[in-house]
Write a protein that holds these residues in place. Structure first.
Motif, PDB file in Angstrom:
ATOM      1  N   TRP A  41       0.842  -1.185   0.000  1.00  0.00           N
ATOM      2  CA  TRP A  41       0.000   0.000   0.000  1.00  0.00           C
ATOM      3  C   TRP A  41       0.887   1.248   0.000  1.00  0.00           C
ATOM      4  O   TRP A  41       2.061   1.181   0.351  1.00  0.00           O
ATOM      5  CB  TRP A  41      -0.904  -0.014   1.228  1.00  0.00           C
ATOM      6  N   GLN A  62       0.323  -8.694   2.682  1.00  0.00           N
ATOM      7  CA  GLN A  62      -0.064  -7.294   2.545  1.00  0.00           C
ATOM      8  C   GLN A  62       0.711  -6.455   3.543  1.00  0.00           C
ATOM      9  O   GLN A  62       0.773  -6.789   4.729  1.00  0.00           O
ATOM     10  CB  GLN A  62      -1.556  -7.106   2.810  1.00  0.00           C
ATOM     11  N   PHE A 122       0.504  -2.677   4.874  1.00  0.00           N
ATOM     12  CA  PHE A 122      -0.415  -1.554   4.860  1.00  0.00           C
ATOM     13  C   PHE A 122       0.328  -0.220   4.982  1.00  0.00           C
ATOM     14  O   PHE A 122       1.515  -0.193   5.307  1.00  0.00           O
ATOM     15  CB  PHE A 122      -1.436  -1.728   5.986  1.00  0.00           C
ATOM     16  N   PRO A 123      -0.375   0.900   4.707  1.00  0.00           N
ATOM     17  CA  PRO A 123       0.269   2.215   4.716  1.00  0.00           C
ATOM     18  C   PRO A 123       1.047   2.480   6.003  1.00  0.00           C
ATOM     19  O   PRO A 123       0.584   2.150   7.100  1.00  0.00           O
ATOM     20  CB  PRO A 123      -0.907   3.188   4.584  1.00  0.00           C
TER      21      PRO A 123
END
Length: 75
Positions: free
Chosen positions: A17, A37, A39-40
């Motif tokens: 992200w 994943q 994430f930010p």
């Protein structure tokens, strides 16, 4: 934007992200497993060390997260 330095291996289906930093320096390595994943705000720094994240992991889902491995350290 996303920063991925040399010394980083990304698995198949990895999602990065915006705002993710994967920084390998001074001989450090980072290996991210398949279908993971990040994430930010997630930041992984291998400064002479080694970081390995397994398959289907989720890092930083609730907001920024930092992992650091110094010289000779393995995470």
């Amino acid at each position: 934007s996303v920063l991925v330095s040399s010394g980083v291996q990304l698995g198949t289906g990895t999602v990065l992200w915006p705002g993710v930093i994967l920084e390998a320096r001074d001989g450090g390595t980072i290996v991210i497993g398949d279908d993971t994943q990040l994430f930010p705000g997630s930041r992984l720094v291998a400064s002479g060390g080694s970081i390995t994240v397994g398959d289907q992991a989720e890092i930083g889902e609730e907001g920024g997260f930092t992992i650091k491995a110094g010289t000779g350290e393995v995470i």
